[in-house]
Structures are given as C-alpha cells and as structure tokens.
Design a protein around this motif. Sequence first.
Motif, PDB file in Angstrom:
ATOM      1  N   PHE A  34      90.210  17.509   5.868  1.00 40.75           N
ATOM      2  CA  PHE A  34      91.081  16.431   6.329  1.00 40.75           C
ATOM      3  C   PHE A  34      90.294  15.478   7.214  1.00 40.75           C
ATOM      4  O   PHE A  34      89.413  15.900   7.977  1.00 40.75           O
ATOM      5  CB  PHE A  34      92.253  16.995   7.140  1.00 40.75           C
ATOM      6  CG  PHE A  34      93.087  18.021   6.402  1.00 40.75           C
ATOM      7  CD1 PHE A  34      92.811  19.371   6.521  1.00 40.75           C
ATOM      8  CD2 PHE A  34      94.137  17.624   5.598  1.00 40.75           C
ATOM      9  CE1 PHE A  34      93.571  20.313   5.854  1.00 40.75           C
ATOM     10  CE2 PHE A  34      94.906  18.551   4.917  1.00 40.75           C
ATOM     11  CZ  PHE A  34      94.622  19.906   5.049  1.00 40.75           C
ATOM     12  N   THR A  49      93.606  13.424   2.937  1.00 41.62           N
ATOM     13  CA  THR A  49      93.323  14.814   2.587  1.00 41.62           C
ATOM     14  C   THR A  49      92.314  14.807   1.452  1.00 41.62           C
ATOM     15  O   THR A  49      92.523  14.137   0.426  1.00 41.62           O
ATOM     16  CB  THR A  49      94.605  15.530   2.148  1.00 41.62           C
ATOM     17  OG1 THR A  49      95.544  15.485   3.227  1.00 41.62           O
ATOM     18  CG2 THR A  49      94.323  16.972   1.773  1.00 41.62           C
ATOM     19  N   ARG A  97      89.721  23.441   6.088  1.00 39.84           N
ATOM     20  CA  ARG A  97      90.589  24.611   6.026  1.00 39.84           C
ATOM     21  C   ARG A  97      89.890  25.714   5.258  1.00 39.84           C
ATOM     22  O   ARG A  97      89.500  25.542   4.098  1.00 39.84           O
ATOM     23  CB  ARG A  97      91.924  24.268   5.365  1.00 39.84           C
ATOM     24  CG  ARG A  97      92.933  25.408   5.440  1.00 39.84           C
ATOM     25  CD  ARG A  97      94.283  24.972   4.935  1.00 39.84           C
ATOM     26  NE  ARG A  97      94.233  24.625   3.523  1.00 39.84           N
ATOM     27  CZ  ARG A  97      95.032  23.739   2.951  1.00 39.84           C
ATOM     28  NH1 ARG A  97      95.928  23.114   3.671  1.00 39.84           N
ATOM     29  NH2 ARG A  97      94.946  23.497   1.665  1.00 39.84           N
ATOM     30  N   ASP A  98      89.718  26.824   5.922  1.00 43.55           N
ATOM     31  CA  ASP A  98      89.100  27.988   5.297  1.00 43.55           C
ATOM     32  C   ASP A  98      89.923  28.405   4.085  1.00 43.55           C
ATOM     33  O   ASP A  98      91.128  28.639   4.211  1.00 43.55           O
ATOM     34  CB  ASP A  98      89.027  29.122   6.324  1.00 43.55           C
ATOM     35  CG  ASP A  98      88.170  30.279   5.848  1.00 43.55           C
ATOM     36  OD1 ASP A  98      87.955  31.201   6.644  1.00 43.55           O
ATOM     37  OD2 ASP A  98      87.732  30.257   4.683  1.00 43.55           O
ATOM     38  N   THR A  99      89.311  28.460   2.925  1.00 45.07           N
ATOM     39  CA  THR A  99      90.018  28.808   1.699  1.00 45.07           C
ATOM     40  C   THR A  99      90.735  30.142   1.867  1.00 45.07           C
ATOM     41  O   THR A  99      90.158  31.140   2.265  1.00 45.07           O
ATOM     42  CB  THR A  99      89.018  28.891   0.522  1.00 45.07           C
ATOM     43  OG1 THR A  99      88.361  27.637   0.388  1.00 45.07           O
ATOM     44  CG2 THR A  99      89.745  29.221  -0.764  1.00 45.07           C
ATOM     45  N   GLY A 100      92.018  30.144   1.624  1.00 49.29           N
ATOM     46  CA  GLY A 100      92.820  31.350   1.771  1.00 49.29           C
ATOM     47  C   GLY A 100      93.452  31.502   3.137  1.00 49.29           C
ATOM     48  O   GLY A 100      94.265  32.393   3.352  1.00 49.29           O
ATOM     49  N   SER A 101      93.131  30.621   4.054  1.00 48.36           N
ATOM     50  CA  SER A 101      93.683  30.685   5.409  1.00 48.36           C
ATOM     51  C   SER A 101      94.401  29.382   5.720  1.00 48.36           C
ATOM     52  O   SER A 101      94.109  28.349   5.159  1.00 48.36           O
ATOM     53  CB  SER A 101      92.562  30.904   6.417  1.00 48.36           C
ATOM     54  OG  SER A 101      93.009  30.653   7.733  1.00 48.36           O
ATOM     55  N   GLU A 102      95.326  29.425   6.639  1.00 47.97           N
ATOM     56  CA  GLU A 102      96.019  28.205   7.035  1.00 47.97           C
ATOM     57  C   GLU A 102      95.345  27.543   8.228  1.00 47.97           C
ATOM     58  O   GLU A 102      95.723  26.463   8.632  1.00 47.97           O
ATOM     59  CB  GLU A 102      97.478  28.528   7.371  1.00 47.97           C
ATOM     60  CG  GLU A 102      98.373  27.311   7.390  1.00 47.97           C
ATOM     61  CD  GLU A 102      99.831  27.661   7.187  1.00 47.97           C
ATOM     62  OE1 GLU A 102     100.142  28.817   6.900  1.00 47.97           O
ATOM     63  OE2 GLU A 102     100.656  26.755   7.325  1.00 47.97           O
ATOM     64  N   THR A 103      94.338  28.170   8.762  1.00 43.94           N
ATOM     65  CA  THR A 103      93.704  27.637   9.965  1.00 43.94           C
ATOM     66  C   THR A 103      92.716  26.542   9.616  1.00 43.94           C
ATOM     67  O   THR A 103      91.897  26.684   8.717  1.00 43.94           O
ATOM     68  CB  THR A 103      92.975  28.754  10.721  1.00 43.94           C
ATOM     69  OG1 THR A 103      93.913  29.758  11.058  1.00 43.94           O
ATOM     70  CG2 THR A 103      92.339  28.209  11.988  1.00 43.94           C
ATOM     71  N   GLN A 104      92.830  25.427  10.343  1.00 42.98           N
ATOM     72  CA  GLN A 104      91.877  24.332  10.205  1.00 42.98           C
ATOM     73  C   GLN A 104      90.897  24.385  11.353  1.00 42.98           C
ATOM     74  O   GLN A 104      91.273  24.566  12.506  1.00 42.98           O
ATOM     75  CB  GLN A 104      92.598  22.987  10.221  1.00 42.98           C
ATOM     76  CG  GLN A 104      93.483  22.739   9.023  1.00 42.98           C
ATOM     77  CD  GLN A 104      94.131  21.372   9.069  1.00 42.98           C
ATOM     78  OE1 GLN A 104      93.543  20.412   9.575  1.00 42.98           O
ATOM     79  NE2 GLN A 104      95.339  21.293   8.559  1.00 42.98           N
ATOM     80  N   TYR A 105      89.654  24.194  11.020  1.00 42.47           N
ATOM     81  CA  TYR A 105      88.596  24.152  12.029  1.00 42.47           C
ATOM     82  C   TYR A 105      88.068  22.721  12.089  1.00 42.47           C
ATOM     83  O   TYR A 105      87.793  22.112  11.063  1.00 42.47           O
ATOM     84  CB  TYR A 105      87.485  25.142  11.678  1.00 42.47           C
ATOM     85  CG  TYR A 105      87.978  26.567  11.650  1.00 42.47           C
ATOM     86  CD1 TYR A 105      88.369  27.159  10.461  1.00 42.47           C
ATOM     87  CD2 TYR A 105      88.085  27.298  12.823  1.00 42.47           C
ATOM     88  CE1 TYR A 105      88.851  28.456  10.430  1.00 42.47           C
ATOM     89  CE2 TYR A 105      88.558  28.604  12.800  1.00 42.47           C
ATOM     90  CZ  TYR A 105      88.953  29.180  11.606  1.00 42.47           C
ATOM     91  OH  TYR A 105      89.431  30.448  11.593  1.00 42.47           O
ATOM     92  N   PHE A 106      87.925  22.239  13.308  1.00 41.33           N
ATOM     93  CA  PHE A 106      87.588  20.836  13.506  1.00 41.33           C
ATOM     94  C   PHE A 106      86.117  20.625  13.786  1.00 41.33           C
ATOM     95  O   PHE A 106      85.454  21.438  14.454  1.00 41.33           O
ATOM     96  CB  PHE A 106      88.414  20.258  14.657  1.00 41.33           C
ATOM     97  CG  PHE A 106      89.829  19.966  14.265  1.00 41.33           C
ATOM     98  CD1 PHE A 106      90.770  20.983  14.216  1.00 41.33           C
ATOM     99  CD2 PHE A 106      90.214  18.685  13.908  1.00 41.33           C
ATOM    100  CE1 PHE A 106      92.084  20.720  13.832  1.00 41.33           C
ATOM    101  CE2 PHE A 106      91.521  18.409  13.533  1.00 41.33           C
ATOM    102  CZ  PHE A 106      92.447  19.430  13.491  1.00 41.33           C
ATOM    103  N   GLY A 107      85.613  19.499  13.276  1.00 39.11           N
ATOM    104  CA  GLY A 107      84.287  19.065  13.651  1.00 39.11           C
ATOM    105  C   GLY A 107      84.317  18.445  15.036  1.00 39.11           C
ATOM    106  O   GLY A 107      85.388  18.183  15.579  1.00 39.11           O
TER     107      GLY A 107
END
Lengths: 115, 111
Positions: A34, A49, A97-107
């Motif tokens: 995103f 997206t 977004r880690d594939t399979g997870s709902e968690t987004q990790y930001f740069g």
Amino acid sequence: GAVVSQHPSWVICKSGTSVKIECRSLDFQATTMFWYRQFPKQSLMLMATSNEGSKATYEQGVEKDKFLINHASLTLSTLTVTSAHPEDSSFYICSARDTGSETQYFGPGTRLLVL
Amino acid sequence: GNSVTQMEGPVTLSEEAFLTINCTYTATGYPSLFWYVQYPGEGLQLLLKATKADDKGSNKGFEATYRKETTSFHLEKGSVQVSDSAVYFCALSVSRRALTFGSGTRLQVQP
C-alpha cells in the motif's frame, strides 16, 4: 521481525522532474503493498493498493497517470511521481502485508520536496 | 464506510502518569484493530493489535482491549516515560484491506 525498507529516505527535485520511490519487504513476501501520503501533522491517506503482477487500485482523487505504481515482484513495489510539482511535496509511506497475515508493516517513509 | 475517531491532542503528561488515548470506530464487517506509533521523523511502527472481540493487545507496557459493544479500542499505559513521546494512530482493517487511520494523537511526556 518483518522489515520494510524505502529508498530514498528523502529527495529534493526540481519542478517537472520525475521521482521514483522503492519499497521493499526484506524478510517476507508481500502480495499486496500500500502507498500512503502524509501531510505535516496529519494522518495517513491511502493513495493506492499495489498487487503483485496486476494493476494498482487507486483511491478516488488520486491520479494514476501522475502516481505510477509498479509491483513487479513479491518483495518490491515502486511509486513514480511524474512531472512533480511543489504541491506533490509530502511524506510518502509504503506498507507491505505479509502474505497470509493481516498485519501491515510500514517502511520508514520518503520525504519529497519539489522546488 | 469505515472510520476511526481518536481524541485530539496534544496530550501532555508528566513522567510516570497514567495514559489513556480514546479510539472508537465504525466498520462494515468485522475489523481487526491496531495501534501504530510514529516517532519524530520516522515511519509508523506497529505497537499492538487485536483481531476479535475481547482480545487484548499488549506491547511495551501499552495495552488495548477490543470492545465490540462500545466499538472502542482505547490505548492505555500505567506509567509513561519521556521516550513514549510520539504520535499514536488507531487504525482498522476489514478483510485484509488497507488500513483506515484515525487522525493521530500527539503525546508529550515531560520529565
């Protein structure tokens, strides 16, 4: 932990030039990334997206021809600000977004200043 | 549509004070709820999350409980430190879509 990098961290350019920002997931695969934009002291606004191997989906009011997004692999998405103008100056942040997870990790974000 | 409402800041506290930052939401479907923290000049870091009703997320002394009945996800910490000074964003995500953020709450902790 999951790490997302952005490059460059800051850029100053002349009006009319194009700027490319890279977003990489370093230790996980991201089918979806995103792109957000943040103005000073404001919240993040979703721009688009990005899905690996397909066209990006843009939010209403975001010009797809101005903000070109390419998601060529499961670890890399790029945002190109074409013919940048001073009003495009902002803080651009990507998330993966880690594939399979709902968690987004930001740069860490890219600060763009257009003169 | 989905939306997140946070209390306006800045919130100014003395070190070791108790912190509460209110967050309420509206969502279509069953959202997952998140708190992110942004330190000066940096990007967002996930602080904690909860994916279903009555779940409690916790990290670094912060905690928040997913309250479906009140559509809330208030952030709390029993004793804040100067190093907690940052902007805190409440956010939600439905069906693994993009996050919807609140406006952010700036916390300033004074020694």
